[in-house]
Design a protein around this motif. Structure first.
Motif, PDB file in Angstrom:
ATOM      1  N   LYS A 333       4.479   5.597  -7.671  1.00  0.00           N
ATOM      2  CA  LYS A 333       5.304   4.409  -7.888  1.00  0.00           C
ATOM      3  C   LYS A 333       6.225   4.583  -9.093  1.00  0.00           C
ATOM      4  CE  LYS A 333       2.405   1.070  -5.575  1.00  0.00           C
ATOM      5  NZ  LYS A 333       1.418  -0.004  -5.724  1.00  0.00           N
ATOM      6  N   LEU A 336       9.369   6.337  -8.204  1.00  0.00           N
ATOM      7  CA  LEU A 336      10.290   5.399  -7.563  1.00  0.00           C
ATOM      8  C   LEU A 336      10.810   4.345  -8.522  1.00  0.00           C
ATOM      9  CD1 LEU A 336       8.712   4.575  -4.120  1.00  0.00           C
ATOM     10  CD2 LEU A 336      10.870   5.682  -4.556  1.00  0.00           C
ATOM     11  N   LYS A 337      10.301   4.346  -9.730  1.00  0.00           N
ATOM     12  CA  LYS A 337      10.654   3.354 -10.753  1.00  0.00           C
ATOM     13  C   LYS A 337      10.178   1.957 -10.394  1.00  0.00           C
ATOM     14  CE  LYS A 337      14.240   5.825 -12.964  1.00  0.00           C
ATOM     15  NZ  LYS A 337      14.114   6.267 -14.227  1.00  0.00           N
ATOM     16  N   LEU A 338       9.109   1.870  -9.586  1.00  0.00           N
ATOM     17  CA  LEU A 338       8.492   0.567  -9.355  1.00  0.00           C
ATOM     18  C   LEU A 338       7.634   0.207 -10.556  1.00  0.00           C
ATOM     19  CD1 LEU A 338       7.421   0.839  -5.627  1.00  0.00           C
ATOM     20  CD2 LEU A 338       9.308  -0.458  -6.584  1.00  0.00           C
ATOM     21  N   ILE A 339       7.215   1.248 -11.283  1.00  0.00           N
ATOM     22  CA  ILE A 339       6.467   1.066 -12.526  1.00  0.00           C
ATOM     23  C   ILE A 339       7.245   1.839 -13.580  1.00  0.00           C
ATOM     24  CG2 ILE A 339       4.310   1.666 -13.713  1.00  0.00           C
ATOM     25  CD1 ILE A 339       2.920   1.593 -11.017  1.00  0.00           C
ATOM     26  N   ILE A 358      21.314   2.995  -8.885  1.00  0.00           N
ATOM     27  CA  ILE A 358      20.120   2.474  -8.207  1.00  0.00           C
ATOM     28  C   ILE A 358      20.212   2.638  -6.689  1.00  0.00           C
ATOM     29  CG2 ILE A 358      18.752   0.389  -7.763  1.00  0.00           C
ATOM     30  CD1 ILE A 358      19.530  -0.587 -10.504  1.00  0.00           C
ATOM     31  N   LYS A 359      21.365   2.292  -6.125  1.00  0.00           N
ATOM     32  CA  LYS A 359      21.500   2.332  -4.670  1.00  0.00           C
ATOM     33  C   LYS A 359      21.336   3.760  -4.143  1.00  0.00           C
ATOM     34  CE  LYS A 359      22.659  -2.001  -4.185  1.00  0.00           C
ATOM     35  NZ  LYS A 359      22.500  -3.066  -3.269  1.00  0.00           N
ATOM     36  N   CYS A 362      17.658   4.617  -4.284  1.00  0.00           N
ATOM     37  CA  CYS A 362      16.883   3.963  -3.227  1.00  0.00           C
ATOM     38  C   CYS A 362      17.137   4.621  -1.871  1.00  0.00           C
ATOM     39  CB  CYS A 362      17.230   2.482  -3.148  1.00  0.00           C
ATOM     40  SG  CYS A 362      16.642   1.566  -4.558  1.00  0.00           S
ATOM     41  N   GLN A 366      11.997   6.848  -0.457  1.00  0.00           N
ATOM     42  CA  GLN A 366      11.376   5.664   0.117  1.00  0.00           C
ATOM     43  C   GLN A 366       9.863   5.774   0.036  1.00  0.00           C
ATOM     44  OE1 GLN A 366      12.060   2.639   0.993  1.00  0.00           O
ATOM     45  NE2 GLN A 366      14.036   3.117   0.083  1.00  0.00           N
ATOM     46  N   ILE A 367       9.175   4.688   0.352  1.00  0.00           N
ATOM     47  CA  ILE A 367       7.723   4.693   0.207  1.00  0.00           C
ATOM     48  C   ILE A 367       7.058   4.039   1.419  1.00  0.00           C
ATOM     49  CG2 ILE A 367       7.806   2.535  -1.145  1.00  0.00           C
ATOM     50  CD1 ILE A 367       5.390   3.738  -2.754  1.00  0.00           C
ATOM     51  N   PHE A 369       3.271   2.401   2.339  1.00  0.00           N
ATOM     52  CA  PHE A 369       2.072   1.988   1.619  1.00  0.00           C
ATOM     53  C   PHE A 369       0.801   2.173   2.443  1.00  0.00           C
ATOM     54  CE2 PHE A 369       5.440  -0.378  -0.474  1.00  0.00           C
ATOM     55  CZ  PHE A 369       5.137  -0.125  -1.792  1.00  0.00           C
ATOM     56  N   GLN A 370      -0.314   1.962   1.727  1.00  0.00           N
ATOM     57  CA  GLN A 370      -1.613   2.148   2.355  1.00  0.00           C
ATOM     58  C   GLN A 370      -1.965   1.028   3.333  1.00  0.00           C
ATOM     59  OE1 GLN A 370      -4.761   2.306  -0.495  1.00  0.00           O
ATOM     60  NE2 GLN A 370      -6.351   2.207   1.027  1.00  0.00           N
TER      61      GLN A 370
ATOM     62  N   GLU B 330       2.517  -5.457  -1.406  1.00  0.00           N
ATOM     63  CA  GLU B 330       3.265  -4.246  -1.130  1.00  0.00           C
ATOM     64  C   GLU B 330       4.623  -4.505  -0.507  1.00  0.00           C
ATOM     65  OE1 GLU B 330       0.239  -2.068   0.902  1.00  0.00           O
ATOM     66  OE2 GLU B 330      -0.453  -1.161  -0.958  1.00  0.00           O
ATOM     67  N   GLN B 333       7.102  -4.775  -3.206  1.00  0.00           N
ATOM     68  CA  GLN B 333       7.402  -3.460  -3.780  1.00  0.00           C
ATOM     69  C   GLN B 333       8.279  -2.647  -2.839  1.00  0.00           C
ATOM     70  OE1 GLN B 333       4.130  -1.384  -5.410  1.00  0.00           O
ATOM     71  NE2 GLN B 333       3.274  -3.199  -6.373  1.00  0.00           N
ATOM     72  N   ALA B 334       7.984  -2.791  -1.524  1.00  0.00           N
ATOM     73  CA  ALA B 334       8.818  -2.074  -0.555  1.00  0.00           C
ATOM     74  C   ALA B 334      10.259  -2.557  -0.655  1.00  0.00           C
ATOM     75  CB  ALA B 334       8.271  -2.293   0.845  1.00  0.00           C
ATOM     76  N   ARG B 336      11.695  -3.787  -3.253  1.00  0.00           N
ATOM     77  CA  ARG B 336      12.299  -3.255  -4.473  1.00  0.00           C
ATOM     78  C   ARG B 336      12.685  -1.802  -4.287  1.00  0.00           C
ATOM     79  NH1 ARG B 336       8.200  -4.260  -9.013  1.00  0.00           N
ATOM     80  NH2 ARG B 336       9.633  -2.975 -10.195  1.00  0.00           N
ATOM     81  N   ALA B 337      11.821  -1.053  -3.586  1.00  0.00           N
ATOM     82  CA  ALA B 337      12.136   0.353  -3.330  1.00  0.00           C
ATOM     83  C   ALA B 337      13.368   0.479  -2.452  1.00  0.00           C
ATOM     84  CB  ALA B 337      10.948   1.042  -2.677  1.00  0.00           C
ATOM     85  N   LEU B 338      13.627  -0.552  -1.622  1.00  0.00           N
ATOM     86  CA  LEU B 338      14.797  -0.513  -0.750  1.00  0.00           C
ATOM     87  C   LEU B 338      16.043  -1.006  -1.471  1.00  0.00           C
ATOM     88  CD1 LEU B 338      13.210  -1.803   2.533  1.00  0.00           C
ATOM     89  CD2 LEU B 338      14.322   0.387   2.248  1.00  0.00           C
ATOM     90  N   GLY B 339      15.917  -1.277  -2.771  1.00  0.00           N
ATOM     91  CA  GLY B 339      17.088  -1.666  -3.542  1.00  0.00           C
ATOM     92  C   GLY B 339      17.545  -3.084  -3.290  1.00  0.00           C
TER      93      GLY B 339
END
Lengths: 543, 443
Positions: A333, A336-339, A358-359, A362, A366-367, A369-370, B330, B333-334, B336-339
């Motif tokens: 994370k 990805l700069k989420l943290i 930023i764009k 992004c 990409q991410i 999740f679990q 999540e 967060q997703a 945010r990851a997508l801008g």
């Protein structure tokens, strides 16, 4: 042959929900002999927990035992009054539940839990109970039980909590111990310890163990008899007497399950052609300050990620493996700069990441999740979820183009384009994970960080998702940073493995090197803890 | 007759316009249209919606004001419609369906003797020559009302029925429930209308005013207090709660300190202060508030405002806590990851997932606010004493219940109407919440 301890005879349990009837357990019959370990294996929703709850008569209110018998030493449990049944629960049949976090009352000390059980089942109180309590905690391997006695559940680690749960279950000295997924919420190394403990206790006390699990490997290691369940029915029963468990599967479902298990040696055929680096991380740190005192001065740091460096090549997969709390998710994370990261450089495609707009960032990364249940907004249509990235990162696309792209993406992850107009809750866990992958793919990233994408899924679904990820990598050339706790899954997909422990990478090598010639003691320990290793070999089935 | 637009009228109609615009917008949005279809498909929701509509219709009719040419008194469309109810006042208390006053008077009998007797009412049952035949007359009148109501209900529902016969599958709205409720309402309304032309169905109050008229007029006050207060409160609660929960840090501190401070001042004190302030203001600018109705309306409007300002903290705290939970999920967060930008995340992901909390607490607050109005009237800082409201009615019932013999009908009337209103609002909100929760929607 002696009388079995527990015999189930055509047990059928049905659910009545919203006027519909659903058979959770469908005429299940089996016998558990005294002193043996019996395992019930199956995927989620196969009815294995419901079978145990039926025997304990602890079913949810909308479920009813429709027919059948459960004979405990010849006595039908279903004929007992509730009062008599209460004497059976805990005293003759003990039970351990899956989640040690929620099975203990957080406002009661662990001694209170055990003393309560001792008082109810054995009538022990005062000094005797106290002494017995310490003895039990000692037996389940809690260090310094005298001092831990009055600790509260939150002061114990997950593994210790599960040990306390076992101690509570043992307090009534039951003949039969039902363990419902006892280690699913725990790390592999802790799992190995708990399983060892269960085995030792069983030997010491001549206790019968009924294990419920989805993990074929663990069952193969532990059980004397194993029954495979599918959709409420037992499809096949294996026994140690016929050779090692699962060695000769006959039923197609069992074969399918075994074939779906990830294979450790699948990495051996993989050719590695070096490609230019895509992501270079050097000396990366994420520290959380611990503030103390009146002025909130920073006293120390929690070093979640502590000086990590690695390089991920284009079109390749790097796996980050470690136990929970080792910082692997934080690392993902933070990239990805989420943290926010504390220090360190990240170069993406030769450019410093923080210098990218930023764009652009992004679109590049990409991410996935679990948890496929919380990773999608339940109030948005699937089409809108997938198109979200397109809307924000490619504003030049018009509505029609977005819809077309969404449908194309859904097809790419093998869902029907019509899924666009449905809500996430209408899909199964595996399908949801596909939608999440489609969402990540929508902006055509060069790197996808997969944060335990398969650990909430059943083995057969896990296999499909892994296959999908591999196929997508072949067609689009995307790279994966694959975060996982499971070495076997990683073997299927990773080109390189980085083993993380306490915020640091302890070993970073080619997959085959890590799996077959581990250098670091921690890696060796991880590998040794993997249960049922014979099942994770492809040679067994291919040749 | 010249139309007069009061402040609360304007805001109420603005609210209606906003709802109409929202409905028109929602018609084109698949994910919004679906839950509303579900609400209309639900029997309970449908019945509650129709009853609410009836209440709202009365409230809206009562919000179209005119200044009558003669005296300059401000009356509403509703007043004109129920003129008989409004003008037929007795001397003082009379029980429901009574033909005599509730208190004895020293009066001259036809034979010339003077005695303490219950005098006949001026309007209630005045057409009867023999008051003993009252109940027969009531039954007959009620029967006429039922027949007329059935006739009108059937007149409107018959074409619908015939249409449904021809095309049974054109929609899955529970038309049975729909027409039953409509016919029931029409029967109930006509019976009430027929009876109230001859009697005081819910009795009269101390100054002889018809209680049914009072309670019908109170609907508007309840509606205004419930909706306008919510309208004032909601932006504060939603915006500040979401901002505090999502951004945390100093924004959170600032907002938390604000509402903790506001919360620690007794609400009654603030309300009393601001009501006194507006009274002083009105006294100082008498030329602007020449009319009694305008003054009463200004006070009602101010009450809504101040109630809104004092009551947003609870919901704000709730929303902040929920946002704190949501922001870690999540899908946020997703995004945010997508801008996706912060405002968009708030609007698209956080606010819709707070919707059920907002809806539930708004409806609970609604009934709470109607009650709060009653409490405030008790300490004379509620609505203007000349404004008809359930609060004022309950307030006056306090003294009436202490009388001997007791006067119970004012309380009963206020209770019955308030109960029906709040209950149908609660039931409707229940359906709305279920329909908007996609996880519950399919079962």
């Amino acid at each position: 042959m002696t009388e079995p301890l527990l015999r189930l005879d055509k047990l059928t349990t049905r659910f009545h929900q919203a006027g519909r009837e659903f058979t959770a357990v469908d005429s299940v019959s089996f016998e558990i002999q005294r002193g043996e370990t019996f395992a019930l294996v199956g995927e989620s929703g196969s009815g294995k927990s419901m079978t145990a709850l039926s025997v304990m008569r602890l079913l949810p209110p909308d479920a009813k035992i429709a027919s059948g018998q459960a004979l405990l030493e010849g006595e039908d449990l279903f004929q007992l009054t509730e009062w008599q049944m209460n004497r059976v629960r805990g005293k003759r049949i003990g039970m351990i539940f899956q989640d040690p976090m929620t099975s203990l009352n957080p406002v009661k000390s662990i001694a209170t839990h055990i003393l309560e059980a001792l008082k109810i089942h054995l009538g022990l109180t005062g000094e005797d109970a106290h002494a017995r309590c310490i003895e039990l905690l000692h037996q389940v391997g809690i260090p310094q039980p005298e001092r831990r006695l009055w600790d509260y559940p939150h002061q114990l680690s997950g593994g210790q909590r599960q040990r306390v749960m076992i101690a509570i279950a043992l307090a009534g000295e039951p003949d039969l111990l039902i363990a419902d997924e006892p280690t699913t919420a725990l790390d592999v190394t802790i799992q190995a310890q708990i399983l060892k403990l269960l085995k030792t206790l069983q030997k010491q006390r001549q206790m019968t163990l009924w294990l419920i699990s989805h993990d074929l490997g663990m069952v193969a290691d532990l059980a004397d008899q194993a029954a495979v369940m599918q959709k409420g029915k037992i499809v096949e029963i294996f026994s140690k007497r016929d050779g090692s468990l699962f060695s000769q599967p006959k039923h197609p479902y069992t074969r399918q399950l075994l074939a779906a298990l990830p294979k450790l040696d699948s990495c051996l055929q993989r050719q590695s052609v070096p490609t230019p680096p895509l992501l270079q991380v050097s000396d990366f740190r994420v520290w959380y300050p611990i503030r103390k005192g009146l002025l909130k001065r920073v006293a120390d740091y929690v070093r979640a990620v502590d000086g990590v460096s690695f390089t991920l090549q284009q079109g390749k997969t790097l796996a980050l493996v470690g136990e929970s709390g080792c910082g692997k998710t934080t690392l993902g994370k933070a990239i990805l700069k989420l943290i926010p990261a504390t220090s360190g450089q990240v170069y993406f495609d030769g450019q410093e990441l923080s210098s990218l707009p930023i764009k652009r960032r992004c679109r590049a990364m990409q991410i996935v999740f679990q948890d496929p249940f919380s990773s999608m907004n339940p109030r948005m249509l699937v089409g809108d979820i997938i198109a979200e990235g397109l809307k924000s990162l490619r504003p030049e696309m018009d509505r029609q183009a977005r819809i077309e792209r969404t449908e194309q993406l859904l097809e790419q992850v093998e869902l029907t384009p019509a899924a666009r107009l449905r809500y996430p809750h209408e899909f199964s866990g595996g399908q949801r994970q596909r939608i999440c992958i489609a969402r990540a793919l929508a902006v055509e990233p060069q790197l996808i960080i997969c944060d335990e994408p398969t650990s909430a899924l059943d083995v057969s679904v896990q296999k499909q998702i892994i296959e999908l990820l591999k196929r997508l990598q072949e067609t689009t050339g995307v790279s994966y940073l694959f975060i996982s706790h499971d070495l076997a899954v990683v073997a299927e997909i990773a080109d390189q493995i980085a083993v993380m422990d306490k915020g640091k990478i302890v070993e970073l090598e080619e997959t085959r090197q890590v799996l077959f010639h581990p250098q670091h003691p921690f890696t060796q320990k991880l590998l040794a803890s993997l249960p049922g290793k014979q099942l994770y070999r492809s040679s067994q089935f291919s040749g | 007759m010249t139309p007069v637009i009061l402040w609360t009228d304007a805001l109420l109609f603005l609210l209606v316009a906003a709802i109409v615009v929202l409905v028109l917008y929602a018609r084109n949005q698949e994910h919004l249209r679906r839950p509303w279809r579900k609400i209309l498909r639900d029997r309970k929701g449908m019945a509650a919606l129709i009853i609410l509509t009836a209440f709202t219709a009365i409230g809206l009719l009562d919000s179209v004001h005119f200044r009558s040419d003669g005296g300059g008194e401000v009356v509403s469309l509703f007043d004109i419609w129920v003129t008989p109810l409004k003008t037929r006042t007795e001397k003082t208390y009379s029980a429901p369906f009574a033909t005599h006053l509730y208190t004895k008077e020293y009066m001259t009998l036809p034979d010339g003797s003077r005695q303490w007797r219950y005098p006949r009412l001026v309007y209630g049952g005045a057409h009867l020559s023999n008051p003993a035949e009252k109940w027969r007359d009531i039954t007959m009148t009620a029967f006429t009302g039922i027949i007329k109501g059935l006739g009108l209900g059937a007149f409107f529902m018959l074409p619908l029925y015939l249409f449904r016969q021809k095309k049974p599958s054109c929609s899955d709205v529970p038309w049975g429930t729909f027409s039953t409720t409509v016919i029931f309402l029409s029967v109930f309304g006509f019976t009430l209308a027929e009876l109230s032309l001859k009697y005081h169905v819910l009795g009269t109050d101390k100054v002889g005013e018809d209680v049914l008229y009072q309670t019908l007029k109170s609907i508007r006050t309840g509606l205004v207090i419930g909706t306008l207060t919510t309208l004032v409160m909601l932006p504060f609660a939603l915006m500040l709660g979401v901002l505090a929960g999502y951004f945390r840090g100093w924004i959170d501190d600032l907002i938390q300190y604000t509402y903790t401070t506001l919360n620690s001042i007794p609400g009654v004190l603030l309300i009393a202060a601001s009501i006194l302030m507006i009274q002083v203001y009105m006294a100082a600018h008498e030329d602007q508030f020449a009319n009694l109705a305008v003054r009463a309306d200004m006070r009602l409007f101010f009450l809504c405002l101040i109630l809104g300002i004092t009551s947003w903290t609870g919901l704000c705290r709730l929303l902040r806590a929920e946002t704190l939970k949501l922001r870690e999920l999540e899908y946020i967060q997703a995004a945010r990851a997508l801008g996706v930008s912060h405002p968009l995340i708030l609007i698209r992901h956080i606010v819709p997932n707070l919707f059920h909390i907002v809806l539930i607490s708004v409806v609970l607050d609604f009934s709470g606010l109607v009650l709060a109005e009653a409490v405030l009237s008790y300490v004379n800082i509620g609505v203007d004493p000349t404004t008809q409201s359930w609060g004022n009615m309950i307030n006056s019932a306090r003294l009436e219940l202490a009388r001997d013999p007791i006067v119970w009908w004012t309380l009963l009337a206020a209770f019955l109407f308030m109960f029906t209103f709040v209950l149908s609002a609660n039931l409707f909100a229940d359906t709305v919440r279920d329909a908007f929760d996609p996880r519950r929607a399919e079962t």
